[in-house]
Design a protein around this motif. Structure first.
Motif, PDB file in Angstrom:
ATOM      1  N   HIS A  90      11.451  -0.515  -2.861  1.00 49.25           N
ATOM      2  CA  HIS A  90      11.298   0.143  -1.570  1.00 49.25           C
ATOM      3  C   HIS A  90       9.960   0.872  -1.484  1.00 49.25           C
ATOM      4  O   HIS A  90       9.485   1.411  -2.493  1.00 49.25           O
ATOM      5  N   GLY A  91       9.401   0.934  -0.288  1.00 51.02           N
ATOM      6  CA  GLY A  91       8.287   1.825  -0.061  1.00 51.02           C
ATOM      7  C   GLY A  91       8.789   3.251  -0.238  1.00 51.02           C
ATOM      8  O   GLY A  91       9.930   3.565   0.112  1.00 51.02           O
ATOM      9  N   TRP A  92       7.958   4.126  -0.810  1.00 45.05           N
ATOM     10  CA  TRP A  92       8.354   5.506  -1.100  1.00 45.05           C
ATOM     11  C   TRP A  92       7.321   6.419  -0.478  1.00 45.05           C
ATOM     12  O   TRP A  92       6.123   6.278  -0.749  1.00 45.05           O
ATOM     13  N   SER A  93       7.729   7.367   0.325  1.00 47.26           N
ATOM     14  CA  SER A  93       6.792   8.193   1.084  1.00 47.26           C
ATOM     15  C   SER A  93       6.067   9.243   0.254  1.00 47.26           C
ATOM     16  O   SER A  93       5.131   9.877   0.739  1.00 47.26           O
ATOM     17  N   VAL A  94       6.436   9.423  -0.996  1.00 47.42           N
ATOM     18  CA  VAL A  94       5.808  10.425  -1.857  1.00 47.42           C
ATOM     19  C   VAL A  94       4.367  10.034  -2.167  1.00 47.42           C
ATOM     20  O   VAL A  94       4.088   8.894  -2.546  1.00 47.42           O
ATOM     21  N   THR A  95       3.446  10.991  -1.998  1.00 45.03           N
ATOM     22  CA  THR A  95       2.030  10.724  -2.285  1.00 45.03           C
ATOM     23  C   THR A  95       1.461  11.633  -3.367  1.00 45.03           C
ATOM     24  O   THR A  95       0.356  11.399  -3.841  1.00 45.03           O
ATOM     25  N   SER A  96       2.223  12.670  -3.746  1.00 48.03           N
ATOM     26  CA  SER A  96       1.757  13.575  -4.806  1.00 48.03           C
ATOM     27  C   SER A  96       2.961  14.101  -5.580  1.00 48.03           C
ATOM     28  O   SER A  96       4.082  14.156  -5.041  1.00 48.03           O
ATOM     29  N   ARG A 104       0.865  -1.182   0.000  1.00 47.43           N
ATOM     30  CA  ARG A 104       0.000   0.000   0.000  1.00 47.43           C
ATOM     31  C   ARG A 104       0.896   1.225   0.000  1.00 47.43           C
ATOM     32  O   ARG A 104       1.790   1.345   0.835  1.00 47.43           O
ATOM     33  N   GLY A 105       0.704   2.112  -0.950  1.00 47.35           N
ATOM     34  CA  GLY A 105       1.504   3.325  -1.059  1.00 47.35           C
ATOM     35  C   GLY A 105       2.373   3.297  -2.299  1.00 47.35           C
ATOM     36  O   GLY A 105       2.294   2.395  -3.134  1.00 47.35           O
ATOM     37  N   SER A 106       3.215   4.311  -2.420  1.00 46.80           N
ATOM     38  CA  SER A 106       4.079   4.481  -3.586  1.00 46.80           C
ATOM     39  C   SER A 106       5.316   3.595  -3.488  1.00 46.80           C
ATOM     40  O   SER A 106       5.660   3.119  -2.406  1.00 46.80           O
ATOM     41  N   LEU A 107       5.986   3.406  -4.637  1.00 49.62           N
ATOM     42  CA  LEU A 107       7.176   2.553  -4.705  1.00 49.62           C
ATOM     43  C   LEU A 107       8.340   3.270  -5.354  1.00 49.62           C
ATOM     44  O   LEU A 107       8.157   4.052  -6.291  1.00 49.62           O
ATOM     45  N   LEU A 108       9.533   2.957  -4.881  1.00 52.78           N
ATOM     46  CA  LEU A 108      10.773   3.393  -5.503  1.00 52.78           C
ATOM     47  C   LEU A 108      11.559   2.131  -5.832  1.00 52.78           C
ATOM     48  O   LEU A 108      11.905   1.363  -4.933  1.00 52.78           O
ATOM     49  N   ILE A 109      11.795   1.923  -7.116  1.00 57.18           N
ATOM     50  CA  ILE A 109      12.495   0.720  -7.561  1.00 57.18           C
ATOM     51  C   ILE A 109      13.912   1.110  -7.970  1.00 57.18           C
ATOM     52  O   ILE A 109      14.108   1.859  -8.919  1.00 57.18           O
ATOM     53  N   ALA A 110      14.870   0.625  -7.205  1.00 59.88           N
ATOM     54  CA  ALA A 110      16.280   0.919  -7.410  1.00 59.88           C
ATOM     55  C   ALA A 110      17.008  -0.390  -7.711  1.00 59.88           C
ATOM     56  O   ALA A 110      16.440  -1.470  -7.531  1.00 59.88           O
TER      57      ALA A 110
END
Length: 125
Positions: free
Chosen positions: A41-47, A30-36
Motif C-alpha cells: 500500500h501507499g503510505w502517507s508517512v514522510t518522516s 513515488r512515496g512511502s510504502l506499507l507492506i501488509a
C-alpha cells in the motif's frame, strides 16, 4: 476525477529504492510504502515523527498480521515511541527498526524465505 488508494494486491520483492520512491513488481511508486499481508500500500508517512499507532492501523487491525514488522525510518535509524512498540507487541508483532535501505534488503530476504514479514518503509531521496 477520483484517485484510488495506491495498492498492489500481493507481495513482491522491492527491486529498487531511492529518488523518493520504490520499484516492485515491474512498477514504480513515488512515496512511502506499507507492506501488509494483504498487499503493498501507499503510505502517507514522510518522516519518522509521523510514525505512530494511527499510521500503522492497517497492520494492527488486520485479520492476518505479520510476525515481524520491519520499520524503515529513512536514511537514519530513529527510536520509535514506546506506545507503538507496546501496541505491536500486544498483537504478537515483533518490531525491528532500521534505515530504509537495510529494511528493504532484510524484507527481500525474509520474503524469499516465505517468512511472515511486513514492512513500513519511508521513502528516501
Amino acid at each position: 476525477m477520483r484517485m484510488r488508494e495506491a495498492h498492489y494486491p500481493g507481495l513482491a520483492p522491492i527491486e529498487a529504492y531511492g529518488n523518493g520512491g520504490f520499484r516492485f513488481a515491474g512498477m514504480s511508486h513515488r512515496g512511502s510504502l506499507l507492506i501488509a499481508p494483504d498487499g503493498i500500500h501507499g503510505w502517507s508517512v514522510t518522516s519518522p515523527s509521523e510514525i505512530n499507532v494511527g499510521s500503522l492501523v492497517r497492520i494492527l487491525e488486520a485479520e492476518a498480521r505479520p510476525e515481524l514488522l520491519l520499520l524503515g525510518t529513512g536514511a537514519d535509524i530513529v527510536a520509535v515511541p514506546r506506545d507503538l512498540r507496546a501496541a505491536l507487541s500486544s498483537k504478537g508483532i515483533r518490531l525491528e527498526v532500521m534505515a530504509t535501505g537495510a529494511a528493504v534488503r532484510t524484507y527481500n530476504v525474509l520474503l524469499a524465505e516465505k517468512r511472515s514479514v511486513g514492512a513500513a518503509l519511508i521513502a528516501v531521496a
